[in-house]
Design a protein around this motif. Structure first.
Motif, mmCIF file in Angstrom:
data_model
loop_
_atom_site.group_PDB
_atom_site.id
_atom_site.type_symbol
_atom_site.label_atom_id
_atom_site.label_comp_id
_atom_site.label_asym_id
_atom_site.label_seq_id
_atom_site.Cartn_x
_atom_site.Cartn_y
_atom_site.Cartn_z
ATOM 1 N N GLU A 1 0.802 -1.225 0.000
ATOM 2 C CA GLU A 1 0.000 0.000 0.000
ATOM 3 C C GLU A 1 0.838 1.279 0.000
ATOM 4 O O GLU A 1 0.405 2.301 -0.522
ATOM 5 C CB GLU A 1 -0.915 0.001 1.231
ATOM 6 C CG GLU A 1 -1.957 -1.113 1.217
ATOM 7 C CD GLU A 1 -2.779 -1.153 2.496
ATOM 8 O OE1 GLU A 1 -2.433 -0.403 3.444
ATOM 9 O OE2 GLU A 1 -3.753 -1.929 2.546
ATOM 10 N N HIS A 2 2.053 1.239 0.578
ATOM 11 C CA HIS A 2 2.799 2.488 0.800
ATOM 12 C C HIS A 2 4.228 2.494 0.251
ATOM 13 O O HIS A 2 5.023 3.357 0.633
ATOM 14 C CB HIS A 2 2.843 2.784 2.308
ATOM 15 C CG HIS A 2 1.507 2.816 2.958
ATOM 16 N ND1 HIS A 2 0.543 3.757 2.640
ATOM 17 C CD2 HIS A 2 0.950 2.019 3.908
ATOM 18 C CE1 HIS A 2 -0.540 3.544 3.369
ATOM 19 N NE2 HIS A 2 -0.320 2.495 4.138
ATOM 20 N N LYS A 3 4.553 1.558 -0.621
ATOM 21 C CA LYS A 3 5.934 1.460 -1.114
ATOM 22 C C LYS A 3 6.431 2.774 -1.717
ATOM 23 O O LYS A 3 7.528 3.253 -1.404
ATOM 24 C CB LYS A 3 6.034 0.343 -2.152
ATOM 25 C CG LYS A 3 7.435 0.184 -2.747
ATOM 26 C CD LYS A 3 7.462 -0.900 -3.809
ATOM 27 C CE LYS A 3 8.822 -0.979 -4.471
ATOM 28 N NZ LYS A 3 8.863 -1.989 -5.552
ATOM 29 N N LYS A 4 5.649 3.394 -2.579
ATOM 30 C CA LYS A 4 6.077 4.630 -3.249
ATOM 31 C C LYS A 4 6.286 5.761 -2.246
ATOM 32 O O LYS A 4 7.221 6.562 -2.376
ATOM 33 C CB LYS A 4 5.049 5.039 -4.305
ATOM 34 C CG LYS A 4 5.027 4.115 -5.516
ATOM 35 C CD LYS A 4 4.064 4.620 -6.577
ATOM 36 C CE LYS A 4 4.090 3.717 -7.802
ATOM 37 N NZ LYS A 4 3.139 4.189 -8.854
ATOM 38 N N GLU A 5 5.418 5.819 -1.235
ATOM 39 C CA GLU A 5 5.556 6.874 -0.216
ATOM 40 C C GLU A 5 6.841 6.682 0.592
ATOM 41 O O GLU A 5 7.550 7.648 0.890
ATOM 42 C CB GLU A 5 4.349 6.847 0.730
ATOM 43 C CG GLU A 5 3.024 7.186 0.059
ATOM 44 C CD GLU A 5 1.858 6.937 0.988
ATOM 45 O OE1 GLU A 5 1.467 7.880 1.696
ATOM 46 O OE2 GLU A 5 1.367 5.791 1.043
ATOM 47 N N VAL A 6 7.138 5.418 0.937
ATOM 48 C CA VAL A 6 8.356 5.139 1.707
ATOM 49 C C VAL A 6 9.592 5.495 0.886
ATOM 50 O O VAL A 6 10.541 6.104 1.398
ATOM 51 C CB VAL A 6 8.400 3.653 2.128
ATOM 52 C CG1 VAL A 6 9.731 3.335 2.809
ATOM 53 C CG2 VAL A 6 7.245 3.322 3.065
ATOM 54 N N GLU A 7 9.582 5.125 -0.386
ATOM 55 C CA GLU A 7 10.736 5.410 -1.240
ATOM 56 C C GLU A 7 10.903 6.922 -1.446
ATOM 57 O O GLU A 7 12.030 7.411 -1.557
ATOM 58 C CB GLU A 7 10.588 4.696 -2.583
ATOM 59 C CG GLU A 7 10.747 3.181 -2.451
ATOM 60 C CD GLU A 7 10.740 2.475 -3.791
ATOM 61 O OE1 GLU A 7 10.338 3.102 -4.805
ATOM 62 O OE2 GLU A 7 11.119 1.284 -3.836
ATOM 63 N N LYS A 8 9.794 7.642 -1.472
ATOM 64 C CA LYS A 8 9.890 9.097 -1.589
ATOM 65 C C LYS A 8 10.570 9.674 -0.354
ATOM 66 O O LYS A 8 11.428 10.567 -0.463
ATOM 67 C CB LYS A 8 8.497 9.716 -1.752
ATOM 68 C CG LYS A 8 8.527 11.229 -1.963
ATOM 69 C CD LYS A 8 7.131 11.784 -2.212
ATOM 70 C CE LYS A 8 7.190 13.301 -2.417
ATOM 71 N NZ LYS A 8 5.838 13.867 -2.673
ATOM 72 N N PHE A 9 10.218 9.148 0.828
ATOM 73 C CA PHE A 9 10.882 9.595 2.048
ATOM 74 C C PHE A 9 12.377 9.270 1.999
ATOM 75 O O PHE A 9 13.221 10.070 2.419
ATOM 76 C CB PHE A 9 10.251 8.936 3.282
ATOM 77 C CG PHE A 9 11.034 9.142 4.543
ATOM 78 C CD1 PHE A 9 11.073 10.386 5.163
ATOM 79 C CD2 PHE A 9 11.765 8.094 5.100
ATOM 80 C CE1 PHE A 9 11.816 10.588 6.320
ATOM 81 C CE2 PHE A 9 12.512 8.291 6.256
ATOM 82 C CZ PHE A 9 12.541 9.540 6.863
ATOM 83 N N HIS B 1 21.028 6.999 5.356
ATOM 84 C CA HIS B 1 20.824 8.135 6.266
ATOM 85 C C HIS B 1 19.361 8.219 6.690
ATOM 86 O O HIS B 1 19.041 8.352 7.882
ATOM 87 C CB HIS B 1 21.244 9.429 5.563
ATOM 88 C CG HIS B 1 21.050 10.660 6.392
ATOM 89 N ND1 HIS B 1 19.813 11.287 6.498
ATOM 90 C CD2 HIS B 1 21.905 11.375 7.171
ATOM 91 C CE1 HIS B 1 19.926 12.335 7.285
ATOM 92 N NE2 HIS B 1 21.188 12.412 7.713
ATOM 93 N N GLN B 2 18.457 8.093 5.726
ATOM 94 C CA GLN B 2 17.029 8.160 6.039
ATOM 95 C C GLN B 2 16.577 6.962 6.867
ATOM 96 O O GLN B 2 15.660 7.069 7.679
ATOM 97 C CB GLN B 2 16.217 8.252 4.741
ATOM 98 C CG GLN B 2 16.451 9.529 3.929
ATOM 99 C CD GLN B 2 16.035 10.777 4.696
ATOM 100 O OE1 GLN B 2 16.829 11.340 5.458
ATOM 101 N NE2 GLN B 2 14.797 11.212 4.501
ATOM 102 N N THR B 3 17.226 5.834 6.654
ATOM 103 C CA THR B 3 16.914 4.636 7.447
ATOM 104 C C THR B 3 17.215 4.879 8.921
ATOM 105 O O THR B 3 16.406 4.545 9.804
ATOM 106 C CB THR B 3 17.745 3.430 6.948
ATOM 107 O OG1 THR B 3 17.511 3.231 5.559
ATOM 108 C CG2 THR B 3 17.374 2.164 7.712
#
Length: 370
Positions: A153-161, A212-214
């Protein structure tokens, strides 16, 4: 603050290009590893489907037999005993299926996560827990299923972050999409870092940035545990610490952040190197198995043990010279070496001059090893 990395110890990751052996084509190795993993997953899926079909068939037959037994007055006495025996066998089979089901569940639970299993559903059927228990109260199977649903459901949103560069932009994005502040996002970012590490050198800088974001996400989650609060309530607190008006405190917090970031990248690279070595060993062993002759010996290994005079014969592909040279050796030595040549496929007793292409290929391959 110290992040616990143990939950990622069994993640199946791939390779670090910098550590690739010079004789190994890195891109081909990555493709091979990915294809091998996909085939392994497909095999496991077929095994599960075949098992479920057998369970279904057995259950159907058992119900039919029991139904027939309930109508005993309609069953001839001669068939009644046979019917009871069949029911007993089916019930025994049902117990065996239950044991196999437990074994399969255990096997699936121990299977390492990888990019493919985190990015795609394992099956066409998805069960959602209506009560949504806390993560610490969930079983490993429930955690995996929640992870799959979340990423779907949220793969694209996570990758954007994962691609955001400025801390202020990261904070605003998480405040607007606070459903991303969770373990599932952190897990996917870890897997994405691994995937980027598997790719060409040009994406290494991207892996460093996503790392870094991780750690940003991990620090927020760890901060929530320390404060015993919902992680979504700790977004502003975390970024406030990153931009603390007190220079000394900000420097101390950023030093801790950098330490964890470097530790994380080091672990990814270490695991990559380990997996690479495993891959190379597996490739070499598979190639060796393909080379084995009729007696189970490797022509390359046998060639290395031959006396120089025999090596020269194989290098020149001179069959007559080989026959003449064998005669000059001590009988025991000649018998020993020729038996090994036959068992490895380097020499075919009745093959004469007309060797097959495969046999000649073995000779050519063996002659290159020195």
């Amino acid at each position: 603050m110290s992040i616990n990395y143990s939950k990622w110890d069994h993640i199946e990751i791939s390779d670090d290009e910098d550590d690739t052996h010079p004789n190994i084509d890195t891109a081909s190795l990555f493709r091979w590893r990915h294809q091998a993993r996909i085939e392994k997953m497909e095999q496991a899926k077929k095994e599960r489907e075949s098992f479920e079909e057998s369970v279904k068939t057995n259950k159907k037959r058992l119900e039919e037999k029991k139904q027939k037994l309930n109508e005993a007055d309609k069953v001839p006495s001669a068939e009644l005993a046979k019917l009871k025996i069949e029911i007993s066998e089916l019930e025994k089979q049902e117990k065996e299926f239950l044991e196999k089901e437990e074994a399969l569940k255990k096997k699936e639970k121990l299977t390492p996560w990888n990019v493919d299993t985190l990015c795609h559903d394992k099956s066409s059927k998805t069960l959602i827990n209506v009560t949504q228990p806390k993560r610490e109260e969930m079983t490993e199977e429930e955690k995996t299923r929640r992870q799959e649903i979340f990423i779907k459901e949220h793969k694209k949103e996570v990758e954007k972050f994962g691609m955001i560069k400025r801390p202020q932009d990261s904070m605003e994005y998480l405040l607007e999409n606070n459903h991303l502040v969770c373990e599932e996002t952190a897990n996917y970012l870890v897997m994405w870092c691994i995937e980027l590490e598997m790719e060409e050198v040009r994406k290494k800088n991207l892996m460093e940035h996503v790392s870094h974001q991780t750690i940003v996400m991990q620090f927020i989650l760890e901060l929530a545990k320390q404060l015993d609060r919902d992680p979504r309530d700790c977004v502003r607190t975390f970024f406030g610490k990153m931009t603390n008006p007190n220079p000394a405190q900000e420097k101390q917090y950023m030093a801790a952040f950098e330490d964890e970031l470097n530790a994380f990248k080091g672990r990814v690279r270490a695991r990559a190197k380990e997996k690479l070595e495993e891959s190379i060993r597996q490739i070499e062993e598979e190639e060796r198995q393909k080379r084995l002759g009729p007696g189970g010996l490797d022509p390359v290994e046998v060639f290395e043990t031959l006396p120089d005079v025999l090596k020269e014969c194989f290098e020149q592909k001179d069959i007559q010279k080989l026959k003449d040279t064998i005669v000059t050796l001590e009988p025991k030595d000649a018998e020993y070496h020729m038996k090994r040549c036959i068992d490895s496929g380097l020499w075919v007793p009745e093959g004469g001059v007309n060797k097959s292409e495969e046999e000649e290929s073995n000779v050519e391959e063996a002659s290159t090893v020195e």
